[in-house]
Structures are given as structure tokens and as C-alpha cells.
Design an enzyme around this catalytic site. Structure first.
Site, short mmCIF file in Angstrom:
data_model
loop_
_atom_site.label_atom_id
_atom_site.label_comp_id
_atom_site.label_asym_id
_atom_site.label_seq_id
_atom_site.Cartn_x
_atom_site.Cartn_y
_atom_site.Cartn_z
N ASP A 1 53.22 30.42 31.65
CA ASP A 1 53.95 30.36 32.91
C ASP A 1 53.92 28.92 33.45
O ASP A 1 53.01 28.17 33.15
CB ASP A 1 53.30 31.26 33.96
CG ASP A 1 53.16 32.68 33.46
OD1 ASP A 1 54.11 33.16 32.83
OD2 ASP A 1 52.10 33.29 33.68
N ASP B 1 47.73 25.95 41.90
CA ASP B 1 47.00 26.76 40.90
C ASP B 1 45.88 25.93 40.31
O ASP B 1 44.76 26.40 40.13
CB ASP B 1 47.90 27.16 39.72
CG ASP B 1 48.99 28.12 40.09
OD1 ASP B 1 49.64 27.89 41.10
OD2 ASP B 1 49.19 29.08 39.32
N GLU C 1 42.88 32.46 34.23
CA GLU C 1 44.27 32.50 33.79
C GLU C 1 44.76 31.10 33.41
O GLU C 1 45.64 30.95 32.59
CB GLU C 1 45.09 33.05 34.96
CG GLU C 1 46.53 33.28 34.66
CD GLU C 1 47.29 33.59 35.95
OE1 GLU C 1 47.37 34.77 36.29
OE2 GLU C 1 47.77 32.65 36.59
N GLU C 2 44.19 30.08 34.03
CA GLU C 2 44.67 28.72 33.82
C GLU C 2 44.01 27.98 32.67
O GLU C 2 44.33 26.82 32.42
CB GLU C 2 44.50 27.89 35.11
CG GLU C 2 45.20 28.47 36.31
CD GLU C 2 46.72 28.63 36.12
OE1 GLU C 2 47.29 28.00 35.22
OE2 GLU C 2 47.31 29.42 36.88
N ASP D 1 41.93 34.92 38.52
CA ASP D 1 43.28 34.38 38.66
C ASP D 1 43.18 33.52 39.93
O ASP D 1 43.12 34.06 41.03
CB ASP D 1 44.28 35.53 38.85
CG ASP D 1 45.70 35.03 39.10
OD1 ASP D 1 45.90 33.81 39.23
OD2 ASP D 1 46.62 35.88 39.17
N LEU E 1 45.12 31.54 41.60
CA LEU E 1 46.19 31.70 42.60
C LEU E 1 47.21 32.67 42.04
O LEU E 1 47.87 32.38 41.05
CB LEU E 1 46.83 30.34 42.89
CG LEU E 1 47.31 30.20 44.33
CD1 LEU E 1 46.14 30.23 45.30
CD2 LEU E 1 48.05 28.90 44.50
N ASP E 2 47.28 33.81 42.66
CA ASP E 2 48.21 34.85 42.22
C ASP E 2 49.45 34.80 43.10
O ASP E 2 49.34 34.70 44.32
CB ASP E 2 47.53 36.22 42.34
CG ASP E 2 48.48 37.34 41.98
OD1 ASP E 2 48.94 37.36 40.82
OD2 ASP E 2 48.78 38.18 42.85
N GLU F 1 43.85 40.15 36.55
CA GLU F 1 44.61 40.82 37.60
C GLU F 1 44.35 42.34 37.60
O GLU F 1 43.91 42.89 38.61
CB GLU F 1 46.11 40.53 37.42
CG GLU F 1 46.40 39.05 37.57
CD GLU F 1 47.82 38.63 37.16
OE1 GLU F 1 48.38 37.77 37.82
OE2 GLU F 1 48.34 39.15 36.16
P1 AHG Z 1 50.73 34.42 38.83
O1 AHG Z 1 51.33 33.71 40.00
O2 AHG Z 1 49.23 34.42 38.87
O3 AHG Z 1 51.27 33.96 37.50
O4 AHG Z 1 51.07 35.98 38.94
C1 AHG Z 1 52.39 36.40 39.19
C2 AHG Z 1 52.47 37.84 38.84
C3 AHG Z 1 52.06 38.82 39.93
O5 AHG Z 1 51.40 38.30 41.01
C4 AHG Z 1 53.35 39.44 40.38
O6 AHG Z 1 53.15 40.77 40.73
C5 AHG Z 1 54.23 39.29 39.20
O7 AHG Z 1 53.81 38.15 38.53
C6 AHG Z 1 55.66 39.17 39.56
O8 AHG Z 1 56.40 39.19 38.40
P2 AHG Z 1 57.99 39.39 38.39
O9 AHG Z 1 58.55 38.16 39.03
O10 AHG Z 1 58.31 39.54 36.94
O11 AHG Z 1 58.28 40.65 39.18
MN MN Z 2 48.60 36.38 38.98
MN MN Z 3 47.90 32.76 38.88
#
Ligand code: AHG
Ligand code: MN
Ligand code: MN
Length: 334
Positions: free
Chosen positions: A63, A69, A92-93, A115, A117-118, A274
Site C-alpha cells: 500500500d 504512518d 504493518e510497515e 498497525d 496508523l489505520d 488488524e
Molecule cells: P491502513 O490504512 O492501515 O492500510 O488500513 C486501511 C484498511 C482499513 O482501515 C479499512 O477498513 C480498509 O483498509 C478500507 O479498504 P477499502 O478502501 O478497500 O474499503
Molecule cells: Mn490498517
Molecule cells: Mn496502517
């Protein structure tokens, strides 16, 4: 007048409830509390300083990584080195787990997964984000280095888990397996204060939370279940920060779903960082969490640090209903 109970005071009071009541877990939870305050400060001023935007890198699971983050990841690692109770972290990082330097004369018995920063795609638009963490007792010998085996433990083996939600107020929610408690940060005194003791999740609720935009990418039984939620006039809420979506459901009842899609055949959310910690919290509050293939999340044997899982998490009766739907419709001939 209600007496204010700070997070530190609460952790110390509860120390005796913990099976290994030597203060080690206390130290770890305090380290996380300190990190949460530092990350909170940066999240709050994210719009003011030039810390917004993307760092131009990708994380271990591919990602895009926002600068905050990385900041949150570094602060958690730094703070977890303070008490010397954590021998290594997995985040996660970071592609691999990261051993932490031992403190003089201390053998650390714990590893922490997080994680940092989620919901990071929400930072630029001032929408709540969070930090999710889980604590395991290590499997390897405390006199030696941490091993991968220390991290690949089932969620049911968590000794503590929690999250911080940087929302309209900042809230830290955690459990050591004896109920769930929530603490709100009072910015005037810089302390997390007990605000939500013994959180119990409603057996049902009026909300369902799923990325409805992927509806056509879901399996038929999941689509049927989503139609059923809509038929019941449940309210759809989807923030896009799992921690914030699950937080709503923890307090108000409902169900959060992230099923498999064509893009994410094993689900998108990460089991270690998560799904497991949030499932631990939800179960402790009386709720349930299973994969969309109906396995209890906390029973999954992880094979990989960055393993993904599908998830249906929420109020017990609603998760049970979802399970029935999947069983019924997957039994029908195509
Ligand atoms: P992160 O920011 O740690 O990568 O997590 C994002 C995750 C989670 O928090 C969220 O519910 C989901 O990605 C959203 O995904 P979509 O945009 O595919 O719905
Ligand atoms: Mn997350
Ligand atoms: Mn994250």
C-alpha cells in the site's frame, strides 16, 4: 463527584489480575500509552505542518504509505524500547519483525504487533484514524533473540490488545482478557482518563459497515446477506478506517464486513495487525468475529506476518445470522 482514574493508575490497579503479575505488561501498556499521546499530537497538527501527503514509498504489503504512518511506526518502536519489556515488534510497515535492543539486565518476555496508523488514506481529509496493537508472550527462550514463531501465534493467545482512535476526542481502548475498558485523552492534563469502564457490546445493532462499492465483487451468499441488512433498514456506515468502523459497532452494535473480492481473494485486512486485536476486543465485549469462510478469527494459525483475512465482526446475534446466511446459500445448488 466522580474521581478521575488515569490510565496509569488503572493499569497498576489491574496488575494483580494478570496471571504473570510482575508489572511487565504494565510497563508495556504504559509505553503504548506514551506513544499514543505522541502520535495524537502529530495527527492533530497534521493539517498545520508539512507532514501531510505521501512519502512516495510502499509498505510491506504494497500500500502507499503516508508520512504519518512512518512517524507513528517510529514512535511506537521508540516507546516500546523504553520499559525493556518488549524484545521485538512486527508492524504493518516493516517487511520483517524488528528486534529491540535489550535493557541492561532485563530479559524481555513479550512481542508486540501493530498497525501504527489505520485508515491512513483518511488523514488528508481530516477523518478519524487509529492505532491497533496486540501483545503476545514470546515462545522463544527469553535469553536469546526473538523468532518468527513468537509472532505467528493465534489471536486466542493474545495476552492483551487494544486500539487508539484519533477522533473527535482521542480514545484508548484495551483488554487484557478481563473485559474491555476505554480511556479518553484529556488534552488539558495530557492524561488518558477512564471514561468507558467495562464496555459491553449490544447483542444487535442498527448499523452495518461494508464497502458497498465492491458489492458485485463479493460472493453470492455475502451479497444476499448485505441485501438482507438493507431489507432490515439497517443503516450503512463506512468510514474506511477499520478501527473507527469497528469502534462504532463496539459501542452501538452492528456488523462490519470485509469479504474477499477479486482484487483481494483472501480479504484485504491483515490478520496480525488488524483482525486479531480487534476480534480480541470485540469478543471480550461479548461480540463475535469470524472469516467470511466462517472460521473464528482468533483460531486461525498464522503462516505469515502479513497474512490477510476476510472478516465479519460485530454483535453476536448478527454475526450468527451472517453465518447462517452463508451456510444456507452456499448449500444451494448453483
Ligand atoms: P491502513 O490504512 O492501515 O492500510 O488500513 C486501511 C484498511 C482499513 O482501515 C479499512 O477498513 C480498509 O483498509 C478500507 O479498504 P477499502 O478502501 O478497500 O474499503
Ligand atoms: Mn490498517
Ligand atoms: Mn496502517
Amino acid at each position: 463527584m466522580n474521581r478521575i482514574v488515569t490510565l496509569d493508575e488503572f493499569i497498576l490497579r489491574r496488575q494483580k489480575d494478570f496471571p504473570y503479575a510482575t508489572g511487565e505488561l504494565t510497563g508495556l501498556l504504559r509505553d503504548i500509552g506514551v506513544a499514543a499521546k505522541i502520535v495524537n499530537r502529530e495527527v492533530n497538527k497534521a493539517g498545520l505542518v508539512n507532514i501531510l501527503g505521501f512519502a512516495g514509498e510502499e509498505n510491506a504489503t504494497g500500500d502507499r504509505v503516508a508520512k504519518l504512518d512512518i512517524y507513528a511506526n517510529e514512535k511506537l518502536i521508540e516507546c516500546l524500547s523504553n520499559s525493556g519489556e518488549c524484545c521485538a515488534i512486527a508492524s504493518e510497515e516493516n517487511e520483517d519483525f524488528v528486534p529491540l535492543p535489550p535493557l541492561e539486565g532485563k530479559s524481555s518476555k513479550y512481542v508486540v504487533v501493530f498497525d501504527p496508523l489505520d485508515g491512513s488514506s483518511n488523514i488528508d481529509v481530516n477523518v478519524p484514524v487509529g492505532t491497533i496493537f496486540g501483545i503476545y508472550r514470546r515462545k522463544s527462550d527469553p535469553s536469546g533473540p526473538a523468532t518468527l514463531e513468537d509472532f505467528l501465534q493465534k489471536g486466542s493467545e493474545l495476552v492483551a490488545a487494544g486500539y487508539v482512535l484519533y477522533g473527535t476526542s482521542t480514545l484508548l481502548v484495551y483488554s487484557t482478557g478481563r473485559g474491555v475498558n476505554g480511556f479518553t485523552l484529556d488534552p488539558t492534563i495530557g492524561e488518558f482518563c477512564l471514561s468507558h469502564p467495562d464496555i459491553q457490546m449490544p447483542g444487535r445493532g442498527r448499523y452495518y459497515s461494508v464497502n458497498q462499492g465492491y458489492y458485485l465483487k463479493f460472493d453470492v451468499e455475502m451479497r444476499r446477506y448485505i441485501d438482507y441488512c438493507s431489507d432490515l433498514n439497517l443503516r450503512l456506515r463506512y468510514i474506511g478506517s477499520m478501527v473507527a468502523d469497528v469502534h462504532r459497532i463496539l459501542f452501538q452494535g452492528g456488523i462490519f464486513l470485509y469479504p474477499n473480492t477479486r482484487k483481494y481473494p483472501h480479504g484485504k485486512l491483515r490478520l496480525l495487525y488488524e483482525c486479531n486485536p480487534l476480534s480480541f476486543i470485540v469478543e471480550q465485549a461479548g461480540g463475535k468475529a469470524v472469516t467470511c469462510q466462517l472460521e473464528r478469527i482468533l483460531d486461525i494459525e498464522p503462516q505469515d506476518l502479513h497474512q490477510r483475512a476476510t472478516i465479519a465482526i460485530g454483535s453476536a446475534e448478527m454475526v450468527d445470522e451472517m453465518v447462517e446466511f452463508v451456510q444456507r446459500y452456499s448449500a444451494l445448488p448453483v
